[in-house]
Design a protein around this motif. Structure first.
Motif, PDB file in Angstrom:
ATOM      1  N   ARG A   1      38.456  43.410  38.096  1.00 25.63           N
ATOM      2  CA  ARG A   1      38.859  42.001  38.055  1.00 25.63           C
ATOM      3  C   ARG A   1      37.610  41.135  38.184  1.00 25.63           C
ATOM      4  N   LYS A   2      37.658  39.991  37.479  1.00 26.95           N
ATOM      5  CA  LYS A   2      36.544  39.044  37.547  1.00 26.95           C
ATOM      6  C   LYS A   2      36.673  38.181  38.792  1.00 26.95           C
ATOM      7  N   SER A   3      35.586  37.610  39.166  1.00 28.21           N
ATOM      8  CA  SER A   3      35.568  36.664  40.270  1.00 28.21           C
ATOM      9  C   SER A   3      36.490  35.494  39.972  1.00 28.21           C
ATOM     10  N   SER A   4      37.138  34.981  40.987  1.00 26.11           N
ATOM     11  CA  SER A   4      37.996  33.801  40.818  1.00 26.11           C
ATOM     12  C   SER A   4      37.165  32.563  40.474  1.00 26.11           C
ATOM     13  N   TYR A   5      35.852  32.653  40.629  1.00 28.67           N
ATOM     14  CA  TYR A   5      34.965  31.541  40.308  1.00 28.67           C
ATOM     15  C   TYR A   5      34.452  31.605  38.866  1.00 28.67           C
ATOM     16  N   SER A   6      34.944  32.541  38.074  1.00 28.68           N
ATOM     17  CA  SER A   6      34.406  32.752  36.729  1.00 28.68           C
ATOM     18  C   SER A   6      34.937  31.768  35.696  1.00 28.68           C
ATOM     19  N   ASN A   7      35.903  30.973  36.021  1.00 27.28           N
ATOM     20  CA  ASN A   7      36.501  30.016  35.097  1.00 27.28           C
ATOM     21  C   ASN A   7      37.128  30.699  33.882  1.00 27.28           C
ATOM     22  N   GLY A   8      37.558  31.932  34.041  1.00 31.34           N
ATOM     23  CA  GLY A   8      38.290  32.628  32.992  1.00 31.34           C
ATOM     24  C   GLY A   8      37.458  33.229  31.895  1.00 31.34           C
ATOM     25  N   GLY A   9      36.544  32.496  31.294  1.00 25.64           N
ATOM     26  CA  GLY A   9      35.827  33.018  30.147  1.00 25.64           C
ATOM     27  C   GLY A   9      34.330  33.092  30.327  1.00 25.64           C
ATOM     28  N   ASP A  10      33.828  32.765  31.497  1.00 31.78           N
ATOM     29  CA  ASP A  10      32.394  32.770  31.739  1.00 31.78           C
ATOM     30  C   ASP A  10      31.839  34.177  31.561  1.00 31.78           C
ATOM     31  N   ALA A  11      30.846  34.328  30.706  1.00 36.90           N
ATOM     32  CA  ALA A  11      30.275  35.644  30.420  1.00 36.90           C
ATOM     33  C   ALA A  11      29.268  36.088  31.480  1.00 36.90           C
ATOM     34  N   ASN A  12      28.881  35.217  32.376  1.00 44.13           N
ATOM     35  CA  ASN A  12      27.891  35.550  33.402  1.00 44.13           C
ATOM     36  C   ASN A  12      28.574  35.862  34.717  1.00 44.13           C
ATOM     37  N   CYS A  13      29.395  36.885  34.712  1.00 47.26           N
ATOM     38  CA  CYS A  13      30.200  37.211  35.880  1.00 47.26           C
ATOM     39  C   CYS A  13      30.019  38.657  36.289  1.00 47.26           C
ATOM     40  N   ILE A  14      30.464  38.905  37.479  1.00 46.15           N
ATOM     41  CA  ILE A  14      30.604  40.279  37.914  1.00 46.15           C
ATOM     42  C   ILE A  14      32.085  40.581  38.023  1.00 46.15           C
ATOM     43  N   GLU A  15      32.399  41.850  38.005  1.00 42.77           N
ATOM     44  CA  GLU A  15      33.754  42.312  38.216  1.00 42.77           C
ATOM     45  C   GLU A  15      33.728  43.299  39.374  1.00 42.77           C
ATOM     46  N   VAL A  16      34.798  43.320  40.136  1.00 44.57           N
ATOM     47  CA  VAL A  16      34.933  44.275  41.230  1.00 44.57           C
ATOM     48  C   VAL A  16      36.204  45.089  41.012  1.00 44.57           C
ATOM     49  N   ALA A  17      36.213  46.277  41.565  1.00 45.61           N
ATOM     50  CA  ALA A  17      37.394  47.140  41.488  1.00 45.61           C
ATOM     51  C   ALA A  17      37.960  47.291  42.889  1.00 45.61           C
ATOM     52  N   ASP A  18      39.242  47.042  43.013  1.00 43.17           N
ATOM     53  CA  ASP A  18      39.929  47.188  44.291  1.00 43.17           C
ATOM     54  C   ASP A  18      40.500  48.595  44.416  1.00 43.17           C
ATOM     55  N   GLY A  19      40.894  48.946  45.606  1.00 42.08           N
ATOM     56  CA  GLY A  19      41.595  50.200  45.827  1.00 42.08           C
ATOM     57  C   GLY A  19      40.711  51.373  46.208  1.00 42.08           C
ATOM     58  N   TYR A  20      39.471  51.112  46.555  1.00 46.94           N
ATOM     59  CA  TYR A  20      38.566  52.167  46.988  1.00 46.94           C
ATOM     60  C   TYR A  20      38.222  51.925  48.454  1.00 46.94           C
ATOM     61  N   PRO A  21      38.805  52.708  49.341  1.00 52.28           N
ATOM     62  CA  PRO A  21      38.575  52.489  50.778  1.00 52.28           C
ATOM     63  C   PRO A  21      37.097  52.566  51.138  1.00 52.28           C
ATOM     64  N   ASP A  22      36.656  51.597  51.870  1.00 47.44           N
ATOM     65  CA  ASP A  22      35.302  51.551  52.435  1.00 47.44           C
ATOM     66  C   ASP A  22      34.177  51.294  51.449  1.00 47.44           C
ATOM     67  N   ILE A  23      34.473  51.135  50.153  1.00 48.93           N
ATOM     68  CA  ILE A  23      33.418  50.817  49.185  1.00 48.93           C
ATOM     69  C   ILE A  23      33.885  49.695  48.258  1.00 48.93           C
ATOM     70  N   ILE A  24      32.920  49.004  47.668  1.00 52.98           N
ATOM     71  CA  ILE A  24      33.191  47.947  46.701  1.00 52.98           C
ATOM     72  C   ILE A  24      32.404  48.262  45.430  1.00 52.98           C
ATOM     73  N   PRO A  25      33.083  48.731  44.370  1.00 47.94           N
ATOM     74  CA  PRO A  25      32.411  48.932  43.091  1.00 47.94           C
ATOM     75  C   PRO A  25      32.241  47.578  42.374  1.00 47.94           C
ATOM     76  N   VAL A  26      31.078  47.359  41.793  1.00 47.90           N
ATOM     77  CA  VAL A  26      30.742  46.093  41.134  1.00 47.90           C
ATOM     78  C   VAL A  26      30.079  46.408  39.796  1.00 47.90           C
ATOM     79  N   ARG A  27      30.436  45.633  38.756  1.00 45.88           N
ATOM     80  CA  ARG A  27      29.789  45.805  37.455  1.00 45.88           C
ATOM     81  C   ARG A  27      29.599  44.447  36.780  1.00 45.88           C
TER      82      ARG A  27
END
Length: 70
Positions: free
Chosen positions: A12-38
């Motif tokens: 999921r993209k950051s809620s601050y991405s304004n929907g279409g901003d190409a300069n964003c990071i995404e995070v994946a939920d559901g991984y205990p104790d870690i935060i995957p970012v891309r």
């Protein structure tokens, strides 16, 4: 830290991405104790994995304005 299998990750993209901003990071939920970012521009590229406490420290620093805006 072992590299987790992120092949089934739901990103999921950051809620601050304004929907279409190409300069964003995404995070994946559901991984205990870690935060995957891309980079949203490179969904097949590498992902970084942070411990939950390190990610929390980073978010707090951003909220305090410790990083200059570009």
């Amino acid at each position: 830290m072992n590299t987790p299998d992120l092949s089934a990750a739901v990103w999921r993209k950051s809620s601050y991405s304004n929907g279409g901003d190409a300069n964003c990071i995404e995070v994946a939920d559901g991984y205990p104790d870690i935060i995957p970012v891309r980079d949203s521009k490179d969904p097949n590229g590498p992902a970084l994995v942070f411990s939950a406490d390190k990610w929390s420290s980073f978010i707090s620093a951003v909220q305090r304005g410790e990083f200059p805006a570009t």
